[in-house]
Write a protein that holds these residues in place. Sequence first.
Motif, PDB file in Angstrom:
ATOM      1  N   HIS A 196       0.828  -1.202   0.000  1.00 53.85           N
ATOM      2  CA  HIS A 196       0.000   0.000   0.000  1.00 53.85           C
ATOM      3  C   HIS A 196       0.863   1.253   0.000  1.00 53.85           C
ATOM      4  CE1 HIS A 196      -3.238  -2.684   1.893  1.00 53.85           C
ATOM      5  NE2 HIS A 196      -3.737  -2.295   0.724  1.00 53.85           N
ATOM      6  N   ILE A 197       1.890   1.265   0.827  1.00 51.06           N
ATOM      7  CA  ILE A 197       2.786   2.415   0.886  1.00 51.06           C
ATOM      8  C   ILE A 197       3.479   2.620  -0.452  1.00 51.06           C
ATOM      9  CG2 ILE A 197       4.910   3.297   1.942  1.00 51.06           C
ATOM     10  CD1 ILE A 197       3.995   2.114   4.573  1.00 51.06           C
ATOM     11  N   ALA A 198       3.975   1.532  -1.045  1.00 48.18           N
ATOM     12  CA  ALA A 198       4.638   1.623  -2.345  1.00 48.18           C
ATOM     13  C   ALA A 198       3.693   2.176  -3.402  1.00 48.18           C
ATOM     14  CB  ALA A 198       5.157   0.247  -2.761  1.00 48.18           C
ATOM     15  N   ASP A 199       2.446   1.717  -3.400  1.00 49.12           N
ATOM     16  CA  ASP A 199       1.493   2.149  -4.413  1.00 49.12           C
ATOM     17  C   ASP A 199       1.006   3.573  -4.174  1.00 49.12           C
ATOM     18  OD1 ASP A 199       1.738  -0.296  -5.591  1.00 49.12           O
ATOM     19  OD2 ASP A 199      -0.207  -1.061  -4.961  1.00 49.12           O
ATOM     20  N   THR A 200       1.132   4.076  -2.965  1.00 46.63           N
ATOM     21  CA  THR A 200       0.780   5.465  -2.681  1.00 46.63           C
ATOM     22  C   THR A 200       1.907   6.409  -3.079  1.00 46.63           C
ATOM     23  OG1 THR A 200      -0.528   4.724  -0.776  1.00 46.63           O
ATOM     24  CG2 THR A 200      -0.026   7.069  -0.903  1.00 46.63           C
ATOM     25  N   LEU A 201       3.129   5.994  -2.835  1.00 49.62           N
ATOM     26  CA  LEU A 201       4.282   6.873  -3.029  1.00 49.62           C
ATOM     27  C   LEU A 201       4.970   6.700  -4.378  1.00 49.62           C
ATOM     28  CD1 LEU A 201       5.895   6.624   0.528  1.00 49.62           C
ATOM     29  CD2 LEU A 201       4.304   8.343  -0.355  1.00 49.62           C
ATOM     30  N   GLY A 202       4.547   5.725  -5.185  1.00 41.80           N
ATOM     31  CA  GLY A 202       5.183   5.517  -6.485  1.00 41.80           C
ATOM     32  C   GLY A 202       6.582   4.942  -6.384  1.00 41.80           C
ATOM     33  N   LEU A 203       6.821   4.137  -5.340  1.00 44.32           N
ATOM     34  CA  LEU A 203       8.117   3.503  -5.132  1.00 44.32           C
ATOM     35  C   LEU A 203       8.006   2.005  -5.419  1.00 44.32           C
ATOM     36  CD1 LEU A 203       9.046   5.146  -1.697  1.00 44.32           C
ATOM     37  CD2 LEU A 203       9.901   5.826  -3.958  1.00 44.32           C
ATOM     38  N   SER A 204       9.127   1.388  -5.741  1.00 44.44           N
ATOM     39  CA  SER A 204       9.126  -0.070  -5.861  1.00 44.44           C
ATOM     40  C   SER A 204       8.977  -0.672  -4.467  1.00 44.44           C
ATOM     41  CB  SER A 204      10.428  -0.558  -6.496  1.00 44.44           C
ATOM     42  OG  SER A 204      11.516  -0.389  -5.594  1.00 44.44           O
TER      43      SER A 204
END
Length: 253
Positions: A196-204
């Motif tokens: 979820h964090i990755a998909d919110t921040l645009g990070l791998s």
Amino acid sequence: MSGQSAPSVSSRQYPCEKCPLRPLPAFREFESQELSFISGFKKGELAVDKGATVLVEGSHSAHLYTVLSGWAFRYKLLPDGRRQILNYSMPGDLIGLQGSLMGEMQHSVEALSSMLLCVFERDQLHELYRNYPGLAYDITWMASREERMLDENLLSIGRRSALERTAYLVAFISSRARGASLESKKPMQIPITQQHIADTLGLSLVHTNKTIRKLIDRKLIAWRDGGCEIIDQEGLKDLADWEGLGEERRPLI
């Protein structure tokens, strides 16, 4: 992402006059005629399981929802399935307004936890705007608040480092939860995954994992089976150089 279909609307467990959110200090009081209208506006409640899809991008929904309990997130998908999480919904938040005003949903909503939603008929929204200017202002305020949060999130993604933006996101979500009296105990636990964090921040996911490890090493958060545990809220805000939400009492529909 697939999700379970939402179940049908049930009878009222919580009449508007006895809404458990109304007494909370985060929300402004209704005038008596406003409460009477909202009580008639509400058609029932909807119980949603964790992982269920509440609203689907491109769909036409006949309903608006207010979150009575639980967590959700709003997101958009690219054709190849990549997901961008836009924001998180918590008790007191209104869901589905975009579809009511623009004809179809431009994003999807999925339950992060089991939820209970108050259900409203979108067709009665015109009566609200026509006869209850105070409530109409409240809905405008909610839309403006959402825009302000998205502005801050875009600033974070565009200009903060990965460590700063992760600290900001966790502090932002936990501040909103406390503001809605969703969780008063310390430390607070947020029911999100590293994906979820990755998909919110645009990070791998790999980069997200390394960044979260740095926050853990600084003793700002801990990672539990149920999600992210907040250890030092002020430390997260300082790292992100973020002053916080600074909200006064807010509307509740």
